[in-house]
Enzyme design. Structure first.
Site, short mmCIF file in Angstrom:
data_model
loop_
_atom_site.label_atom_id
_atom_site.label_comp_id
_atom_site.label_asym_id
_atom_site.label_seq_id
_atom_site.Cartn_x
_atom_site.Cartn_y
_atom_site.Cartn_z
N SER A 124 -4.54 -14.08 4.50
CA SER A 124 -4.68 -12.84 5.27
C SER A 124 -5.99 -12.83 6.05
O SER A 124 -6.99 -13.39 5.59
CB SER A 124 -4.65 -11.67 4.28
OG SER A 124 -5.07 -10.48 4.90
N TYR A 149 -7.50 -7.00 -3.91
CA TYR A 149 -6.42 -7.71 -3.20
C TYR A 149 -7.01 -8.80 -2.30
O TYR A 149 -6.60 -9.96 -2.35
CB TYR A 149 -5.58 -6.74 -2.36
CG TYR A 149 -4.70 -7.48 -1.38
CD1 TYR A 149 -3.56 -8.14 -1.82
CD2 TYR A 149 -5.04 -7.58 -0.03
CE1 TYR A 149 -2.77 -8.88 -0.93
CE2 TYR A 149 -4.27 -8.31 0.87
CZ TYR A 149 -3.14 -8.95 0.40
OH TYR A 149 -2.37 -9.69 1.29
N LYS A 153 -6.87 -13.24 -2.31
CA LYS A 153 -6.54 -14.19 -1.23
C LYS A 153 -7.67 -15.22 -1.09
O LYS A 153 -7.42 -16.40 -0.90
CB LYS A 153 -6.30 -13.46 0.09
CG LYS A 153 -5.04 -12.61 0.08
CD LYS A 153 -3.77 -13.45 -0.04
CE LYS A 153 -2.54 -12.64 -0.32
NZ LYS A 153 -1.36 -13.40 -0.69
P1 NAD Z 1 6.40 -7.88 0.09
O1 NAD Z 1 5.91 -7.09 -1.06
O2 NAD Z 1 7.40 -7.26 1.00
O3 NAD Z 1 6.99 -9.27 -0.41
C1 NAD Z 1 6.52 -9.92 -1.55
C2 NAD Z 1 7.73 -10.27 -2.39
O4 NAD Z 1 7.28 -10.99 -3.55
C3 NAD Z 1 8.49 -9.04 -2.88
O5 NAD Z 1 9.85 -9.22 -2.61
C4 NAD Z 1 8.23 -9.02 -4.39
O6 NAD Z 1 9.33 -8.49 -5.10
C5 NAD Z 1 7.96 -10.48 -4.70
N1 NAD Z 1 7.09 -10.77 -5.82
C6 NAD Z 1 5.86 -10.27 -6.09
N2 NAD Z 1 5.36 -10.82 -7.20
C7 NAD Z 1 6.28 -11.71 -7.65
C8 NAD Z 1 6.33 -12.61 -8.75
N3 NAD Z 1 5.35 -12.70 -9.63
N4 NAD Z 1 7.44 -13.37 -8.89
C9 NAD Z 1 8.46 -13.29 -8.01
N5 NAD Z 1 8.47 -12.46 -6.95
C10 NAD Z 1 7.38 -11.68 -6.77
O7 NAD Z 1 5.12 -8.36 0.92
P2 NAD Z 1 5.05 -9.04 2.34
O8 NAD Z 1 4.48 -8.06 3.29
O9 NAD Z 1 6.31 -9.73 2.65
O10 NAD Z 1 3.90 -10.10 2.05
C11 NAD Z 1 4.20 -11.44 1.68
C12 NAD Z 1 2.90 -12.19 1.45
O11 NAD Z 1 2.10 -12.11 2.62
C13 NAD Z 1 2.04 -11.65 0.32
O12 NAD Z 1 1.43 -12.75 -0.33
C14 NAD Z 1 1.00 -10.82 1.04
O13 NAD Z 1 -0.18 -10.73 0.30
C15 NAD Z 1 0.81 -11.64 2.29
N6 NAD Z 1 0.30 -10.86 3.42
C16 NAD Z 1 0.95 -9.73 3.81
C17 NAD Z 1 0.47 -8.98 4.87
C18 NAD Z 1 1.13 -7.70 5.28
O14 NAD Z 1 0.47 -6.89 5.94
N7 NAD Z 1 2.40 -7.48 4.97
C19 NAD Z 1 -0.68 -9.41 5.56
C20 NAD Z 1 -1.31 -10.58 5.14
C21 NAD Z 1 -0.81 -11.30 4.07
C1 WQD Z 2 -3.99 -0.45 10.52
C2 WQD Z 2 -4.84 0.61 11.22
C3 WQD Z 2 -5.93 2.16 9.73
C4 WQD Z 2 -2.33 4.10 8.25
C5 WQD Z 2 -3.78 -4.13 5.80
C6 WQD Z 2 -4.53 -4.88 4.74
C7 WQD Z 2 -4.71 -6.31 5.17
C8 WQD Z 2 -3.38 -6.93 5.55
C9 WQD Z 2 -2.65 -6.11 6.54
C10 WQD Z 2 -2.40 -7.95 3.63
C11 WQD Z 2 -6.16 0.86 10.51
C12 WQD Z 2 -4.93 2.86 10.62
C13 WQD Z 2 -3.20 3.27 8.93
C14 WQD Z 2 -2.33 5.48 8.55
C15 WQD Z 2 -4.02 5.10 10.22
N1 WQD Z 2 -2.50 -7.01 4.43
N2 WQD Z 2 -4.03 3.76 9.89
N3 WQD Z 2 -3.16 5.93 9.54
O1 WQD Z 2 -5.64 -1.95 6.95
O2 WQD Z 2 -5.50 -3.33 9.07
O3 WQD Z 2 -4.53 -4.17 7.00
O4 WQD Z 2 -2.53 -4.76 6.05
O5 WQD Z 2 -3.04 -8.96 3.58
O6 WQD Z 2 -5.29 -6.98 4.10
O7 WQD Z 2 -5.79 -4.26 4.57
O8 WQD Z 2 -3.43 -2.33 8.12
O9 WQD Z 2 -1.53 -0.91 8.75
O10 WQD Z 2 -3.00 -0.18 6.84
O11 WQD Z 2 -3.89 -0.10 9.14
O12 WQD Z 2 -4.77 5.55 11.08
O13 WQD Z 2 -1.61 6.28 7.95
O14 WQD Z 2 -4.14 1.85 11.20
O15 WQD Z 2 -7.07 2.93 9.55
O16 WQD Z 2 -7.11 1.11 11.50
P1 WQD Z 2 -4.90 -2.87 7.79
P2 WQD Z 2 -2.87 -0.86 8.15
#
Ligand code: NAD
Ligand code: WQD
Length: 345
Positions: A124, A149, A153
């Site tokens: 991330s 969190y 990562k």
């Molecule tokens: P998500 O929660 O929709 O998907 C994760 C999936 O993993 C879910 O279906 C959950 O049921 C499953 N899971 C969790 N722990 C498990 C375990 N121990 N065994 C088996 N299954 C398990 O999340 P996402 O948004 O699809 O994110 C996927 C990956 O990307 C994560 O590693 C997250 O940290 C990373 N990521 C997400 C974002 C974001 O904003 N969505 C941003 C950066 C990184």
């Molecule tokens: C985006 C912008 C908020 C909600 C998060 C994790 C990051 C990564 C992606 C996993 C920000 C603003 C949000 C609301 C708002 N995930 N906001 N009102 O915080 O950039 O990133 O998801 O790895 O680690 O921190 O994403 O969508 O929460 O926020 O004003 O109700 O929207 O302040 O500026 P963020 P977000």
């Protein structure tokens, strides 16, 4: 070519399963359904017009995972499975350290035992914190994380570095995602937040559909042109395709290899710009108010996405408007599905 996709029924995982199948890979899904729903499997099958193999199992369960590795001649792994709610990680840190670290460690042990060498890891942009220079490239320092969190990562990336340094035969790409949004254009799969959404776009779509009265915009006094935070919002289908490119790249690598690659569009948009674009594509005015800053938010971050293009031959194809239109279509589909279910009961 069979590829294990952990967390393959989740938001990014499900779109990646579709992208893999479309490129001729055979995805093998493992998910414990802790943050996903079984109906997503059937939806994936409808999109790709093919059955998919799914195991309901926990990635921390070595024995269950070993059975999957015994059953399939896996050529690679994409590891999505993790918990991802930043706020919850602050109140329940051990839950996050346990799941996010142990699932990777368990996976690495099994991969070693079965000589599976290709791994794409979900990292991330949170690892950069507030970068001084924008757009941020991969050489930027990894800063102390704002949350457990974010820390998981960073630690996972360190674990991967150490394993590679030990000369284990493993080739890894750690993809550092910026802000994934949107949904598949079919509106069959998308993000399924449980309870009140933490992230901006599902909060916007839920407000527009009437599930939430208004959106709180967290802070309008940031040092940005309109005072609201800036992020790099990337369409989940573009992000999914980056995983396929990463796997294809890894097919050509041998020995012990690791690289870290940003996956973003290269463009930053403010919260107000996201709202305006949403209003344009949906034709719906959005009810919102300014609220205090949210603790832990960085002011601005967006990717230097040149490395992804140079190394993987990947570049985002879809616009912010495309992503918001798809997110809105998905929200409407989910709402209709809920109403139909309610009518039946
Ligand atoms: P998500 O929660 O929709 O998907 C994760 C999936 O993993 C879910 O279906 C959950 O049921 C499953 N899971 C969790 N722990 C498990 C375990 N121990 N065994 C088996 N299954 C398990 O999340 P996402 O948004 O699809 O994110 C996927 C990956 O990307 C994560 O590693 C997250 O940290 C990373 N990521 C997400 C974002 C974001 O904003 N969505 C941003 C950066 C990184
Ligand atoms: C985006 C912008 C908020 C909600 C998060 C994790 C990051 C990564 C992606 C996993 C920000 C603003 C949000 C609301 C708002 N995930 N906001 N009102 O915080 O950039 O990133 O998801 O790895 O680690 O921190 O994403 O969508 O929460 O926020 O004003 O109700 O929207 O302040 O500026 P963020 P977000």
């Amino acid at each position: 070519m069979q590829i294990l996709v952990t967390g393959g029924l989740g938001f990014i995982g499900s779109h990646t399963v579709v992208a893999l199948a479309e490129q001729g890979f055979t995805p093998i899904i493992v998910d414990n359904l802790s943050n996903s729903e079984l109906f997503i499997k059937e939806r994936i099958e409808r999109i790709i017009n093919k059955k998919v193999v799914f195991y309901q199992a926990d990635c921390n369960d070595y024995v269950a995972m070993e059975k999957i590795f015994q059953k399939h001649a896996l050529q690679g792994v994409i590891h999505f499975a993790a918990y991802k709610a930043v706020g919850e990680s602050i109140t329940e840190p051990l839950k996050y350290y346990e799941n996010n670290l142990f699932s990777l460690i368990t996976l690495l042990k099994i991969m070693q035992n079965f000589s599976v060498q290709k791994l794409v890891f979900s990292s991330s942009c949170t690892v950069y914190g507030q970068a001084e220079k924008l757009p941020v490239d991969e050489n930027n320092a990894v800063l102390p994380a704002f949350s457990p969190y974010g820390n998981t990562k960073q630690i996972c990336e360190e674990i991967l570095r150490d394993v590679i340094a030990s000369q284990v035969l493993l080739q890894v790409i750690s993809l550092r995602y910026f802000n994934p949004i949107g949904a598949h254009p079919s509106a069959l799969i998308g993000e399924l937040p449980r309870g009140v959404p933490n992230n901006l776009v599902p909060y916007i779509t839920q407000t527009a559909i009437g599930k939430r009265p208004f959106l709180n915009v967290f802070g309008n006094d940031y040092p940005t042109p309109d005072g609201t935070c800036i992020r790099d919002y990337i369409h989940v289908c573009d992000l999914a395709e980056a995983h396929v490119k990463a796997l294809e790249f890894l097919q050509k690598q041998n020995g012990s290899f690791i690289d870290f690659i940003n996956v973003g569009t290269g463009t930053g948009n403010s919260v107000l710009e996201v709202i305006q674009t949403f209003e344009q594509v949906s034709g719906k005015p959005l009810s919102y108010q300014f609220a205090p800053r949210r603790s832990g938010d960085v002011t601005a971050i967006y990717a230097d996405a040149q490395k992804a293009e140079k190394v993987l031959g990947w570049k985002a194809q879809r616009s912010l408007a495309d992503a918001l239109a798809d997110a809105w279509r998905w929200e409407q589909a989910i709402c209709k599905q809920t109403q139909e279910l309610e009518k039946q009961t």
